[in-house]
Design a protein around this motif. Structure first.
Motif, short mmCIF file in Angstrom:
data_model
loop_
_atom_site.label_atom_id
_atom_site.label_comp_id
_atom_site.label_asym_id
_atom_site.label_seq_id
_atom_site.Cartn_x
_atom_site.Cartn_y
_atom_site.Cartn_z
N GLN A 19 0.84 -0.95 -0.04
CA GLN A 19 0.00 -0.13 -0.01
C GLN A 19 0.92 1.19 -0.06
N SER A 21 1.68 5.51 -0.67
CA SER A 21 1.19 6.73 -0.97
C SER A 21 2.52 7.57 -1.44
N HIS A 23 3.61 11.48 -2.55
CA HIS A 23 3.16 12.84 -2.31
C HIS A 23 3.89 13.75 -3.61
N PHE A 30 -1.64 14.03 -3.95
CA PHE A 30 -1.56 12.59 -3.33
C PHE A 30 -1.81 11.59 -4.29
N GLU A 32 -2.49 7.10 -4.75
CA GLU A 32 -2.27 5.94 -4.09
C GLU A 32 -1.98 4.92 -5.14
N ARG B 20 -0.13 14.63 4.58
CA ARG B 20 0.02 13.37 5.14
C ARG B 20 -0.77 12.33 4.76
N SER B 21 -0.46 11.12 4.45
CA SER B 21 -1.15 9.78 4.19
C SER B 21 -0.60 8.98 5.25
N ALA B 22 -2.12 8.47 5.48
CA ALA B 22 -1.96 7.24 6.79
C ALA B 22 -2.49 5.90 6.16
N PHE B 30 -6.40 4.02 2.74
CA PHE B 30 -5.57 5.12 2.70
C PHE B 30 -6.21 6.40 3.30
N GLU B 32 -6.18 10.59 3.58
CA GLU B 32 -5.28 11.81 3.36
C GLU B 32 -5.57 12.93 4.02
N ILE B 33 -4.67 13.76 4.80
CA ILE B 33 -4.84 14.69 5.55
C ILE B 33 -3.77 15.71 5.31
N ARG B 34 -4.65 17.05 4.98
CA ARG B 34 -3.77 18.28 4.73
C ARG B 34 -4.06 19.00 6.03
N ASP B 76 -9.77 13.29 4.49
CA ASP B 76 -10.82 12.71 3.82
C ASP B 76 -11.63 11.35 4.31
#
Lengths: 180, 180
Positions: A19, A21, A23, A30, A32, B20-22, B30, B32-34, B76
Motif C-alpha cells: 500500500q 502513498s 506525495h 496525493f 495511491e 500526510r498519508s496514513a 488510505f 489523506e490529511i492536509r 478525507d
C-alpha cells in the motif's frame, strides 16, 4: 550490531501486499498505489545475473544473494494504467565494510537502463539505497517492523540531490511467508 | 557527530504546510490529511511549561527549548471533521547523553492526557521519538531533507509494541521561514 545484506535479502523473500502513498510536492498531490510485490532469490550463476555483472564490470565471485523483484498494481493517478514489471537486483558487498556496497539492477524505477546504487545498512537495521540517474536521484529507506511487515520510504530528488520532487511511503505486508 | 535537540527545535520553528498519508493496515485503507502546522518557541519560564514540568516531576533547570505546536487541517476520512489542536512540548535532555532524553507533552496525539516520550537523535540527524500510551505506542521519525522540507514517518503500535495498526508519512514544506 546490525544485519548484513544476505540476512536482509533473506528477510525480504516472499509475496507482499503493498500500500503506497506518493506525495507530489510541487502541487501537493496525493497518489495511491496498490500492488503485489514478489521477491525471489536467484542463483549466483543465473545467466541474467552473470549478464548484469558483466555489463557493470563486476566479478561474479564478489556478489551476494541476487534476487528478482516483480510487481503488479494500480494507481489512482491514471485509472487505466496497470503497473507491472520486474527487475533483477544484485548486491555487491564492499570489500572493506560488512554493511555497505553496490546494488546493481537491470532496470531502474525511474529509467529503463541498467543502474547501480549504493547501499548501506545502519546499526538499527535500516537499509538505505541511493541511486543516481541521468536526470534524478533516488533515496530509499527500507526497514522491518516485524517479520511480515516492512516499510519503505522513497524520495525522488533532482539530479543535484538538493530538491525533492516526490516522497512516498509503502507499507508492505507479507502474505506468503518465505518458508511455506 | 549529529545535532542536538536545541538545533533540531530551532530548525523546526515556523509554519509548515503538511501533506500526510496514513495507511490503516488491517483493512488497507488510505487516509489523506492536509494541514497547516505552526511551531513556535516558548520561554523556559512560561507558566504552561513550568506547570507541565511540575506535573511530570521534572526540575525546570534541566529542560531545553520548549515549544508549542498547533495544527489545523482536514482529512478525507470524515469530510466534516476539522482537525485542530495544539500541544506544548518540553525536551528534557538526558544527563549522560547529548542526543537523547525525554520529551514531555501536555497532550498526546492518541490520548488526551499528559505524556512523556523518549527521544534520540541519530548520527544522520533523524529525530526518533517513542511514546507509550495506555492502549497504544507511537514511534515517530522526523528528518530534514533541506532547510524548508522535512519528513515525518509515524507508526502507531499496539501497546506491546509488536503490531502496527497505522503507518503514516507527512511531507512538510515550510511556508514562512523562521527568520522572517
Amino acid at each position: 550490531m546490525g544485519i548484513d545484506i544476505e540476512t536482509f535479502v533473506a528477510c525480504s523473500l516472499g509475496k507482499w501486499r503493498s500500500q503506497r502513498s506518493a506525495h507530489h510536492l510541487a502541487f501537493a498531490h496525493f497518489e495511491e498505489i496498490r500492488s503485489m510485490i514478489e521477491i525471489e532469490g536467484l542463483a549466483k550463476d543465473d545467466p541474467a545475473v552473470l549478464a548484469l555483472c558483466e555489463s557493470q564490470g563486476v566479478e561474479p565471485e564478489r556478489i551476494a544473494t541476487p534476487f528478482k523483484m516483480s510487481w503488479e498494481g494500480e494507481t489512482d493517478w491514471d485509472e487505466d494504467d496497470v503497473l507491472k514489471g520486474e527487475t533483477i537486483l544484485v548486491p555487491v558487498p564492499s570489500q572493506d565494510s560488512e554493511n555497505s556496497g553496490k546494488l546493481l539492477r537491470d532496470q531502474g524505477y525511474a529509467e529503463t537502463i541498467p543502474a547501480a546504487g549504493d547501499y548501506t545498512i545502519t546499526p538499527d537495521g535500516t537499509f538505505i539505497l541511493t541511486t543516481g540517474y541521468d536526470r534524478a536521484a533516488a533515496e530509499e529507506k527500507i526497514w522491518f517492523a516485524s517479520d511480515n511487515l516492512r516499510f519503505r520510504v522513497s524520495l525522488i530528488k533532482t539530479s543535484d540531490g538538493k530538491g525533492v520532487t516526490t516522497s512516498s511511503l509503502s507499507s508492505e505486508v507479507r502474505i506468503v511467508p518465505k518458508d511455506k
